[in-house]
Design an enzyme around this catalytic site. Structure first.
Site, PDB file in Angstrom:
ATOM      1  N   GLY A 133      18.289 -11.704 -38.153  1.00 55.09           N
ATOM      2  CA  GLY A 133      17.908 -12.732 -37.173  1.00 55.09           C
ATOM      3  C   GLY A 133      18.882 -13.884 -37.229  1.00 55.09           C
ATOM      4  O   GLY A 133      19.951 -13.769 -37.821  1.00 55.09           O
ATOM      5  N   ASN A 134      18.536 -14.977 -36.600  1.00 54.24           N
ATOM      6  CA  ASN A 134      19.368 -16.180 -36.682  1.00 54.24           C
ATOM      7  C   ASN A 134      18.486 -17.415 -36.579  1.00 54.24           C
ATOM      8  O   ASN A 134      17.281 -17.308 -36.400  1.00 54.24           O
ATOM      9  CB  ASN A 134      20.474 -16.146 -35.622  1.00 54.24           C
ATOM     10  CG  ASN A 134      19.908 -16.186 -34.219  1.00 54.24           C
ATOM     11  OD1 ASN A 134      19.343 -17.179 -33.787  1.00 54.24           O
ATOM     12  ND2 ASN A 134      20.033 -15.062 -33.497  1.00 54.24           N
TER      13      ASN A 134
END
Ligand code: CTP
Length: 214
Positions: free
Chosen positions: A28-29
């Site tokens: 993810g980020n």
């Protein structure tokens, strides 16, 4: 006085995407989704019909906005394309550029001292829209950069065939992903304009003024 957006259909993407490695892990980020949600809210306040395609975020749906929740880049791409035709697409989502080639159906167990994950490219939603027969008339990207902002942002403006790209510096306190404030430089083919530093709600209105000048 802001321009009314009554009668306009606007698709906004927001938040990160999660690319699954196995049933308990993902790539993810740090996108919070706040900028995209602020843009969706501002457009709805001006009377637009707004569809918000949201990655995994913890944010309430703004008043007057329709929302579809997605997880991966591929799901976000499919949800965005299902909304065409539209007058504008504002791609505020931090879409993962790569995903694991084959998500595992069972939990990955630790074995060796190192682990290599093979990643493959995800669809580039903006770039695909840029050359699509149903390309929205206004196509807007975001670019989160740590260095050489103007150079990279202008490169994406041209490469993805956008009308505008809103660039911001990340990795500094008081700007970028998790902050409520931000500063943007919006690049067009014929010029640029700085917005902020200001709360994201205010920046959203400034950005919409540039996307819909009349
Ligand atoms: N974007 C997209 N689909 C992707 C990746 C990015 O639509 N698979 C959009 C984002 O929503 C954003 C813009 O493209 O509006 C910029 O994303 P970024 O990942 O920074 O651009 P890249 O061209 O992938 O450049 P970089 O080399 O910096 O990753």
């Amino acid at each position: 006085m802001s321009v009314s957006l009554a009668g306009r259909r606007i698709v906004v993407s927001a938040g990160p995407t999660y690319e699954d490695i196995d049933p308990v892990r993902f790539i993810g980020n740090r996108s919070s989704g706040k900028m995209g949600f602020a843009v969706a809210a501002a457009a709805a306040r001006r009377g637009a019909q707004v569809m918000l395609i949201a990655g995994p975020v913890h944010l309430p749906t703004p008043e007057g906005v329709q929302r579809i929740d997605v997880r991966s880049a591929q799901q976000m791409r499919d949800a965005v394309f299902a909304q065409l035709p539209a007058d504008a697409y504002i791609g505020a989502a931090a879409v993962a550029d790569y995903r694991p080639r084959t998500p595992l159906s069972g939990k990955l167990k630790k074995t060796g001292e190192t682990l290599a994950l093979e990643l493959v490219r995800t669809p580039d939603i903006l770039a695909e829209l840029g050359t699509h027969a149903l390309r929205p008339r206004r196509l807007v990207g975001f670019a989160a950069e740590t260095d050489d902002i103007a150079h990279y942002a202008r490169g994406k403006l041209v490469r993805k065939r956008l009308d505008l790209i809103a660039a911001n510096r990340v990795g500094q306190p008081g700007s970028g992903f998790e902050s409520d404030e931000n500063a943007l430089v919006v690049y067009a083919h014929d010029g640029e304009q700085a917005l902020g530093p200001a709360p994201k709600t205010e920046l959203a209105d400034g950005l919409l003024d540039l996307v819909f000048p009349d």
